[in-house]
Design a protein around this motif. Structure first.
Motif, PDB file in Angstrom:
ATOM      1  N   ARG A  42      41.100  42.763  54.926  1.00  0.00           N
ATOM      2  CA  ARG A  42      41.407  41.351  54.709  1.00  0.00           C
ATOM      3  C   ARG A  42      40.924  40.862  53.345  1.00  0.00           C
ATOM      4  O   ARG A  42      41.170  39.725  52.968  1.00  0.00           O
ATOM      5  CB  ARG A  42      40.776  40.497  55.809  1.00  0.00           C
ATOM      6  CG  ARG A  42      41.375  40.733  57.196  1.00  0.00           C
ATOM      7  CD  ARG A  42      40.811  39.754  58.206  1.00  0.00           C
ATOM      8  NE  ARG A  42      41.421  39.919  59.522  1.00  0.00           N
ATOM      9  CZ  ARG A  42      41.128  39.166  60.575  1.00  0.00           C
ATOM     10  NH1 ARG A  42      40.213  38.201  60.459  1.00  0.00           N
ATOM     11  NH2 ARG A  42      41.730  39.377  61.732  1.00  0.00           N
ATOM     12  N   CYS A  43      40.220  41.720  52.641  1.00  0.00           N
ATOM     13  CA  CYS A  43      39.679  41.346  51.334  1.00  0.00           C
ATOM     14  C   CYS A  43      40.291  42.202  50.224  1.00  0.00           C
ATOM     15  O   CYS A  43      41.030  41.710  49.380  1.00  0.00           O
ATOM     16  CB  CYS A  43      38.159  41.488  51.340  1.00  0.00           C
ATOM     17  SG  CYS A  43      37.373  41.137  49.745  1.00  0.00           S
ATOM     18  N   SER A  44      39.956  43.506  50.216  1.00  0.00           N
ATOM     19  CA  SER A  44      40.474  44.462  49.222  1.00  0.00           C
ATOM     20  C   SER A  44      40.163  44.045  47.787  1.00  0.00           C
ATOM     21  O   SER A  44      40.922  44.341  46.866  1.00  0.00           O
ATOM     22  CB  SER A  44      41.992  44.638  49.388  1.00  0.00           C
ATOM     23  OG  SER A  44      42.302  45.125  50.666  1.00  0.00           O
ATOM     24  N   TYR A  45      39.049  43.364  47.588  1.00  0.00           N
ATOM     25  CA  TYR A  45      38.676  42.918  46.242  1.00  0.00           C
ATOM     26  C   TYR A  45      38.395  44.115  45.336  1.00  0.00           C
ATOM     27  O   TYR A  45      37.737  45.077  45.734  1.00  0.00           O
ATOM     28  CB  TYR A  45      37.446  42.013  46.318  1.00  0.00           C
ATOM     29  CG  TYR A  45      36.953  41.522  44.980  1.00  0.00           C
ATOM     30  CD1 TYR A  45      37.681  40.575  44.261  1.00  0.00           C
ATOM     31  CD2 TYR A  45      35.766  42.010  44.430  1.00  0.00           C
ATOM     32  CE1 TYR A  45      37.232  40.125  43.028  1.00  0.00           C
ATOM     33  CE2 TYR A  45      35.309  41.558  43.201  1.00  0.00           C
ATOM     34  CZ  TYR A  45      36.052  40.617  42.507  1.00  0.00           C
ATOM     35  OH  TYR A  45      35.608  40.175  41.286  1.00  0.00           O
ATOM     36  N   LEU A  46      38.897  44.049  44.105  1.00  0.00           N
ATOM     37  CA  LEU A  46      38.722  45.139  43.149  1.00  0.00           C
ATOM     38  C   LEU A  46      37.376  45.032  42.445  1.00  0.00           C
ATOM     39  O   LEU A  46      37.015  43.985  41.914  1.00  0.00           O
ATOM     40  CB  LEU A  46      39.843  45.104  42.109  1.00  0.00           C
ATOM     41  CG  LEU A  46      39.704  46.075  40.929  1.00  0.00           C
ATOM     42  CD1 LEU A  46      39.722  47.524  41.408  1.00  0.00           C
ATOM     43  CD2 LEU A  46      40.815  45.831  39.918  1.00  0.00           C
ATOM     44  N   MET A  47      36.639  46.152  42.437  1.00  0.00           N
ATOM     45  CA  MET A  47      35.352  46.220  41.745  1.00  0.00           C
ATOM     46  C   MET A  47      35.316  47.463  40.868  1.00  0.00           C
ATOM     47  O   MET A  47      36.094  48.397  41.062  1.00  0.00           O
ATOM     48  CB  MET A  47      34.205  46.258  42.767  1.00  0.00           C
ATOM     49  CG  MET A  47      34.060  44.987  43.588  1.00  0.00           C
ATOM     50  SD  MET A  47      32.959  45.173  45.026  1.00  0.00           S
ATOM     51  CE  MET A  47      34.089  45.950  46.203  1.00  0.00           C
ATOM     52  N   SER A  48      34.402  47.471  39.913  1.00  0.00           N
ATOM     53  CA  SER A  48      34.231  48.617  39.024  1.00  0.00           C
ATOM     54  C   SER A  48      32.998  49.406  39.447  1.00  0.00           C
ATOM     55  O   SER A  48      31.925  48.830  39.657  1.00  0.00           O
ATOM     56  CB  SER A  48      34.075  48.143  37.579  1.00  0.00           C
ATOM     57  OG  SER A  48      33.658  49.206  36.748  1.00  0.00           O
TER      58      SER A  48
END
Length: 208
Positions: free
Chosen positions: A122-128
């Motif tokens: 429900r998020c799938s936020y992109l991070m490095s």
């Protein structure tokens, strides 16, 4: 030679009624994509660097197709490598497309092998991973947006009672499932979503 009162009157009146100029019609333009050659100039837009011009309708369709395909939009002209800019294309974007474009720019700024998406579907936020690894030596991390706990190396929800090696031993079937999914995706023409990494089928737009 003396002028009569009639001559003076005629000359005076001529200064009050100047010759009317014929109104010029705006020159029409043509779009090399849809081949419409009867387009008003205000319904065209040009790319910053290369100055190629296209109609607004073709521009909208092109931008949407590129974003749905996980790419940052470029010039519509064949073989032209010029990139489009959000600021230049405001009139062509909906709020949803603008947000999608900003996400694509963020993705492109992070090397593919350093991208990590929140395992919460429900998020799938992109991070490095570069940023995540610099904060702690532990493999435990939390999503910057939703707070979901996950393992930075396994890229799955946090396995508190298992080491990474033990987790992989218990989930060897995941690798086999991934191989089967990729094989099916190639057969069906599916693609991996650039954001959540799930396999998706493009419902509209152009596939280059």
């Amino acid at each position: 030679m003396s002028m009569t009162s009639l001559d003076v009157g005629i000359r005076t009146r001529s200064t009050w009624y100047p010759r009317r100029e014929t109104k010029k019609t705006a020159k029409k333009e043509s779009c090399v994509i849809c081949l419409d050659d009867d387009i008003d100039p205000h319904l065209m837009f040009s790319v910053d660097k290369c100055r190629h011009r296209f109609c607004l309708n073709c521009g909208k369709r092109h931008i949407k197709a590129k974003l749905l395909d996980g790419k940052v939009p470029d010039c519509l002209q064949h073989r032209c490598k010029s990139q489009l800019r959000i600021a230049r294309c405001v009139m062509l974007l909906t709020r949803k497309l603008r947000l999608m474009w900003e996400e694509r720019i963020t993705e492109d700024s992070i090397p593919l092998h350093k991208r990590l998406y929140c395992p919460n579907p429900r998020c799938s936020y992109l991070m490095s991973t570069t940023e995540l690894l610099s904060s702690s030596e532990s493999t435990y991390r939390r999503c910057f947006i939703c707070g979901t706990s996950f393992c930075i190396y396994c890229k799955v929800p946090w396995h508190s009672k298992l080491s990474c090696s033990d987790y992989k031993k218990l989930h060897t079937n995941l690798q086999d499932d991934d191989a089967k999914l990729k094989s099916l995706a190639n057969l069906k023409g599916w693609r991996q979503c650039g954001r959540c990494q799930h396999m998706v089928e493009l419902s509209s737009g152009c596939i280059p």
